[in-house]
Design a protein around this motif. Structure first.
Motif, PDB file in Angstrom:
ATOM      1  N   TYR A  72     -36.052 -12.497   2.012  1.00 38.62           N
ATOM      2  CA  TYR A  72     -35.255 -13.573   1.452  1.00 38.62           C
ATOM      3  C   TYR A  72     -34.124 -13.736   2.381  1.00 38.62           C
ATOM      4  O   TYR A  72     -34.023 -14.798   2.856  1.00 38.62           O
ATOM      5  N   CYS A  73     -33.379 -12.560   2.893  1.00 36.78           N
ATOM      6  CA  CYS A  73     -32.283 -12.657   3.394  1.00 36.78           C
ATOM      7  C   CYS A  73     -32.371 -13.271   4.760  1.00 36.78           C
ATOM      8  O   CYS A  73     -31.701 -13.598   5.507  1.00 36.78           O
ATOM      9  N   LEU A  74     -33.853 -13.207   5.540  1.00 39.43           N
ATOM     10  CA  LEU A  74     -34.249 -13.612   6.491  1.00 39.43           C
ATOM     11  C   LEU A  74     -34.956 -14.871   6.666  1.00 39.43           C
ATOM     12  O   LEU A  74     -35.890 -15.172   7.574  1.00 39.43           O
ATOM     13  N   ASN A  75     -34.947 -15.772   5.458  1.00 37.02           N
ATOM     14  CA  ASN A  75     -35.606 -16.935   5.169  1.00 37.02           C
ATOM     15  C   ASN A  75     -37.135 -16.599   5.569  1.00 37.02           C
ATOM     16  O   ASN A  75     -37.849 -17.195   6.066  1.00 37.02           O
ATOM     17  N   GLY A  76     -37.576 -15.475   4.944  1.00 36.70           N
ATOM     18  CA  GLY A  76     -39.017 -15.012   5.334  1.00 36.70           C
ATOM     19  C   GLY A  76     -39.832 -15.340   4.063  1.00 36.70           C
ATOM     20  O   GLY A  76     -41.065 -14.563   4.016  1.00 36.70           O
ATOM     21  N   TRP A  77     -39.630 -16.185   3.277  1.00 43.81           N
ATOM     22  CA  TRP A  77     -40.525 -16.536   2.083  1.00 43.81           C
ATOM     23  C   TRP A  77     -41.620 -17.250   2.636  1.00 43.81           C
ATOM     24  O   TRP A  77     -41.674 -18.550   2.695  1.00 43.81           O
ATOM     25  N   ASN A  78     -42.579 -16.761   3.151  1.00 39.86           N
ATOM     26  CA  ASN A  78     -43.631 -17.641   3.892  1.00 39.86           C
ATOM     27  C   ASN A  78     -44.536 -18.294   2.927  1.00 39.86           C
ATOM     28  O   ASN A  78     -44.680 -19.760   3.153  1.00 39.86           O
ATOM     29  N   VAL A  79     -45.041 -17.611   1.902  1.00 38.71           N
ATOM     30  CA  VAL A  79     -45.908 -18.305   0.998  1.00 38.71           C
ATOM     31  C   VAL A  79     -45.706 -17.920  -0.693  1.00 38.71           C
ATOM     32  O   VAL A  79     -45.637 -16.749  -0.744  1.00 38.71           O
ATOM     33  N   PHE A  80     -45.505 -18.833  -1.208  1.00 36.25           N
ATOM     34  CA  PHE A  80     -45.322 -18.536  -2.764  1.00 36.25           C
ATOM     35  C   PHE A  80     -45.356 -19.823  -3.538  1.00 36.25           C
ATOM     36  O   PHE A  80     -45.397 -21.104  -3.452  1.00 36.25           O
ATOM     37  N   VAL A  81     -45.517 -19.345  -5.117  1.00 36.59           N
ATOM     38  CA  VAL A  81     -45.558 -20.437  -6.085  1.00 36.59           C
ATOM     39  C   VAL A  81     -44.459 -20.137  -7.064  1.00 36.59           C
ATOM     40  O   VAL A  81     -44.687 -19.000  -7.399  1.00 36.59           O
ATOM     41  N   GLY A  82     -43.648 -20.940  -7.419  1.00 35.42           N
ATOM     42  CA  GLY A  82     -42.739 -20.704  -8.260  1.00 35.42           C
ATOM     43  C   GLY A  82     -41.393 -21.332  -8.009  1.00 35.42           C
ATOM     44  O   GLY A  82     -41.331 -22.053  -6.914  1.00 35.42           O
ATOM     45  N   TRP A  93     -42.390 -25.066  -7.616  1.00 32.75           N
ATOM     46  CA  TRP A  93     -42.554 -25.109  -6.297  1.00 32.75           C
ATOM     47  C   TRP A  93     -43.944 -24.462  -5.831  1.00 32.75           C
ATOM     48  O   TRP A  93     -44.351 -23.631  -5.880  1.00 32.75           O
ATOM     49  N   LEU A  94     -44.431 -25.321  -4.749  1.00 35.74           N
ATOM     50  CA  LEU A  94     -45.705 -24.762  -4.009  1.00 35.74           C
ATOM     51  C   LEU A  94     -45.137 -24.759  -2.604  1.00 35.74           C
ATOM     52  O   LEU A  94     -44.738 -25.735  -1.839  1.00 35.74           O
ATOM     53  N   HIS A  95     -45.043 -23.523  -1.964  1.00 35.56           N
ATOM     54  CA  HIS A  95     -44.106 -23.494  -0.564  1.00 35.56           C
ATOM     55  C   HIS A  95     -45.133 -22.830   0.593  1.00 35.56           C
ATOM     56  O   HIS A  95     -45.899 -21.713   0.124  1.00 35.56           O
ATOM     57  N   GLY A  96     -45.361 -23.336   1.625  1.00 35.39           N
ATOM     58  CA  GLY A  96     -45.900 -22.814   2.731  1.00 35.39           C
ATOM     59  C   GLY A  96     -45.078 -23.169   3.971  1.00 35.39           C
ATOM     60  O   GLY A  96     -44.950 -24.094   4.077  1.00 35.39           O
ATOM     61  N   LYS A  97     -44.702 -22.203   4.607  1.00 30.53           N
ATOM     62  CA  LYS A  97     -43.491 -22.286   5.491  1.00 30.53           C
ATOM     63  C   LYS A  97     -43.970 -23.093   6.648  1.00 30.53           C
ATOM     64  O   LYS A  97     -43.263 -23.979   7.238  1.00 30.53           O
ATOM     65  N   LYS A  98     -45.269 -23.033   7.095  1.00 31.80           N
ATOM     66  CA  LYS A  98     -45.915 -23.872   8.219  1.00 31.80           C
ATOM     67  C   LYS A  98     -46.443 -25.023   7.681  1.00 31.80           C
ATOM     68  O   LYS A  98     -47.160 -25.564   8.442  1.00 31.80           O
ATOM     69  N   GLY A  99     -46.863 -25.297   6.286  1.00 30.11           N
ATOM     70  CA  GLY A  99     -47.435 -26.472   5.964  1.00 30.11           C
ATOM     71  C   GLY A  99     -48.277 -26.012   4.797  1.00 30.11           C
ATOM     72  O   GLY A  99     -48.320 -24.995   4.074  1.00 30.11           O
ATOM     73  N   LEU A 100     -48.735 -27.290   4.136  1.00 27.43           N
ATOM     74  CA  LEU A 100     -49.822 -26.977   2.985  1.00 27.43           C
ATOM     75  C   LEU A 100     -51.060 -27.997   3.276  1.00 27.43           C
ATOM     76  O   LEU A 100     -51.172 -28.993   3.917  1.00 27.43           O
ATOM     77  N   LYS A 101     -52.184 -27.338   2.726  1.00 25.35           N
ATOM     78  CA  LYS A 101     -53.520 -28.166   2.924  1.00 25.35           C
ATOM     79  C   LYS A 101     -54.315 -27.942   1.503  1.00 25.35           C
ATOM     80  O   LYS A 101     -54.063 -26.878   0.860  1.00 25.35           O
ATOM     81  N   MET A 102     -54.778 -28.995   1.110  1.00 28.39           N
ATOM     82  CA  MET A 102     -55.597 -29.146   0.195  1.00 28.39           C
ATOM     83  C   MET A 102     -57.060 -29.433   0.789  1.00 28.39           C
ATOM     84  O   MET A 102     -57.429 -30.330   1.706  1.00 28.39           O
ATOM     85  N   THR A 103     -57.985 -28.727   0.251  1.00 27.56           N
ATOM     86  CA  THR A 103     -59.396 -28.954   0.709  1.00 27.56           C
ATOM     87  C   THR A 103     -60.484 -28.923  -0.359  1.00 27.56           C
ATOM     88  O   THR A 103     -60.410 -28.710  -1.565  1.00 27.56           O
ATOM     89  N   ALA A 104     -61.577 -29.455   0.126  1.00 32.67           N
ATOM     90  CA  ALA A 104     -62.766 -29.473  -1.037  1.00 32.67           C
ATOM     91  C   ALA A 104     -64.323 -29.389  -0.058  1.00 32.67           C
ATOM     92  O   ALA A 104     -63.938 -29.091   0.797  1.00 32.67           O
ATOM     93  N   GLN A 105     -65.226 -29.536  -0.995  1.00 35.12           N
ATOM     94  CA  GLN A 105     -66.565 -29.499  -0.264  1.00 35.12           C
ATOM     95  C   GLN A 105     -66.493 -28.030   0.247  1.00 35.12           C
ATOM     96  O   GLN A 105     -66.492 -27.931   1.480  1.00 35.12           O
ATOM     97  N   LYS A 106     -66.661 -26.866  -0.367  1.00 36.01           N
ATOM     98  CA  LYS A 106     -66.515 -25.530   0.122  1.00 36.01           C
ATOM     99  C   LYS A 106     -65.659 -25.247   0.853  1.00 36.01           C
ATOM    100  O   LYS A 106     -65.623 -24.542   1.870  1.00 36.01           O
TER     101      LYS A 106
END
Length: 391
Positions: A72-82, A93-106
Motif C-alpha cells: 500500500y505504501c508504494l501504491n502497489g495495489w494492482n488488482v482488487f475489489v472493495g 471499487w473495481l480496480h486494475g492499475k493498468k486497466g479494466l476489461k470486460m469480455t464475453a463469448q468464451k
C-alpha cells in the motif's frame, strides 16, 4: 458444546499450518487463500481476505484481492475489489492499475475496456451500443485556455459528406490461451443448457456478422478538414468525436446567418452579431477591421457618391475571383479592402480609374475560409460583402 470445541480446534490447526499452506487464517481474523502472506506486506491491515495468484509476490492493498499485489505504501495495489482506503464509503471499487476489461463469448471477445497506454490519453471504450438517460461533457470555462473562435467553419463543413452505411464491427478478440478443444462427454451428447447456450451464441454472432445500418461521417473527410475529432486505438482503428462537431456546426450556422444578412441588406446586429464585433461607425481616412461589420445605413449610403459594389464572381472560388464596382468620376478617392472575420485588414486595392471597373483577387494569397470585402469611397463605407475561398 462439542460443535463449538470442534470449530475452535479447527481454527487453531489452520492458524498454525506451515508456510506453504493454501489457506491461512491469522489471529486477526484475516484469511488468505493461496500463497502465504509475507511478513509486513500489509502493515495497515487493510485486507479482510486475499485470494493470491500462484505467482504473487506481495499481497496487500485491498479488502478482497485477486492476483498479484504490491504494498500500500508504494501504491502497489494492482488488482482488487472493495472499498478504497480504510474509510467506510459504502462504494464498491473495481480496480486494475493498468486497466479494466470486460469480455464475453468464451472470454475472448472484448465488450468494454479502460486502458491508460504508456503513450496517449486514457480511454474507456465500449464495443457495443451504449444507452444513457443523460450525458454531460466537461466544459468548465475555468479549465479552458487559449480560447479562440472557430474560423472558416462553413467553408470546411460544406466539404464534409454525411453518409449512410452498414457498419462491420471491429474485430477485437483477445488471446486467452483457448485451444478451441472441448472435452467430449461420455454419452457424446450436449446437455440441455449447452444446447441452449450454443444456439444463443450462434444467434449473437449471426446478428454481429450482418452489420448495422448507420448514419455518420467519413473519417477521410474529417482528417482533411477537422483532424482533431479523429482518434485511434492501439490497433489503428479510427474513432470520431461527434460531440465536438457541434461547436463547428454552430459556428457554420452563424457564418451562414451573417451571409444571409448581407445578401438581404440587413445589418449584422439584426442577425445575431455580438456587440464586440460591431464597427466603429466613425468614418476616417484609414480603414480598420471595424469596417467589416458596417451598419445597413453606411453600407448602402449612396447620397454622396452613388458608388456601387458588386458580389464577387465566382463565389465560392478556389483560384481567382473578380470583384466589379462602379465609382462616379467626381469621387476623391476609393479603395477596396479585404478583411478576415475577426476584422483584421489583409489586403488593400487602391482604385485610381473611376467609372466601371474590377479587381481580381488571387486565392493563393489567402487561406481557405470566409472573408469580407468593403468598398470605401471618399472615406465612407459604400457596401460590404462576403466571399468564400475553398481548396
Amino acid at each position: 458444546m462439542k460443535k463449538a470445541l470442534f470449530i475452535v480446534a479447527l481454527f487453531t490447526i489452520v492458524s498454525f499450518l506451515p508456510a506453504n499452506a493454501q489457506l491461512v487464517i491469522e489471529s486477526t481474523g484475516r484469511a488468505a487463500v493461496g500463497s502465504n502472506p509475507l511478513s509486513g506486506d500489509d502493515p495497515d491491515q487493510m485486507l479482510t481476505m486475499t485470494i493470491q495468484g500462484s505467482h504473487g509476490t506481495y499481497n496487500a492493498g485491498a479488502k478482497l484481492g485477486f492476483g498479484d499485489f504490491g504494498r500500500y505504501c508504494l501504491n502497489g495495489w494492482n488488482v482488487f475489489v472493495g472499498e478504497f482506503g480504510s474509510t467506510d464509503s459504502d462504494i464498491l471499487w473495481l480496480h486494475g492499475k493498468k486497466g479494466l476489461k470486460m469480455t464475453a463469448q468464451k472470454s475472448n471477445y472484448l465488450i468494454a475496456d479502460w486502458n491508460y497506454p504508456n503513450n496517449g490519453l486514457p480511454r474507456f471504450s465500449f464495443y457495443t451500443g451504449v444507452r444513457a438517460d443523460k450525458l454531460a461533457i466537461s466544459s468548465d470555462d475555468n479549465h479552458k485556455s487559449s480560447i479562440t473562435n472557430i474560423t472558416a467553419a462553413l467553408t470546411r463543413l460544406i466539404q464534409i459528406r454525411g453518409v449512410q452505411y452498414t457498419y462491420t464491427p471491429i474485430s477485437n478478440t483477445i488471446s486467452v490461451g483457448d485451444t478451441g478443444q472441448c472435452p467430449t462427454r461420455t454419452n457424446g451428447s450436449l446437455s440441455g443448457k449447452e444446447a441452449d447456450d450454443s444456439a444463443y451464441m450462434a444467434s449473437l454472432l449471426n446478428t454481429r456478422d450482418q452489420g448495422e445500418f448507420r448514419y455518420g461521417l467519413r473519417t477521410s473527410d474529417l482528417l482533411t478538414y477537422f483532424p482533431n475529432v479523429v482518434e485511434y486505438d492501439a490497433a489503428g482503428n479510427e474513432y470520431v468525436n461527434y460531440i465536438e462537431m457541434i461547436p463547428v456546426i454552430i459556428a457554420a450556422i452563424r457564418e451562414l446567418y451573417i451571409i444571409m444578412g448581407t445578401i438581404q441588406g440587413t445589418s449584422p446586429d439584426a442577425v445575431g452579431e455580438n456587440n464586440d464585433d460591431d464597427i466603429n461607425r466613425q468614418s476616417g481616412s484609414t480603414p480598420t477591421g471595424d469596417m467589416v461589420h458596417a451598419t445597413a445605413q453606411s453600407k448602402h449610403s449612396r447620397s454622396a457618391t452613388q458608388a456601387t459594389l458588386y458580389q464577387n464572381v465566382p463565389n465560392p472560388f478556389n483560384s481567382t475571383t473578380m470583384i466589379e464596382y462602379y465609382i462616379p468620376d467626381n469621387a476623391a478617392n476609393a479603395n477596396i479592402y479585404v478583411f478576415d472575420l475577426t476584422g483584421e485588414l489583409l489586403q488593400t486595392y487602391p482604385i485610381n480609374a473611376f467609372g466601371k471597373g474590377q479587381v481580381t483577387i488571387s486565392g493563393s494569397t489567402l487561406n481557405a475560409g470566409m472573408y469580407v470585402y468593403s468598398l470605401v469611397v471618399n472615406n465612407e463605407i459604400v457596401d460590404t460583402k462576403r466571399m468564400i475561398l475553398t481548396r
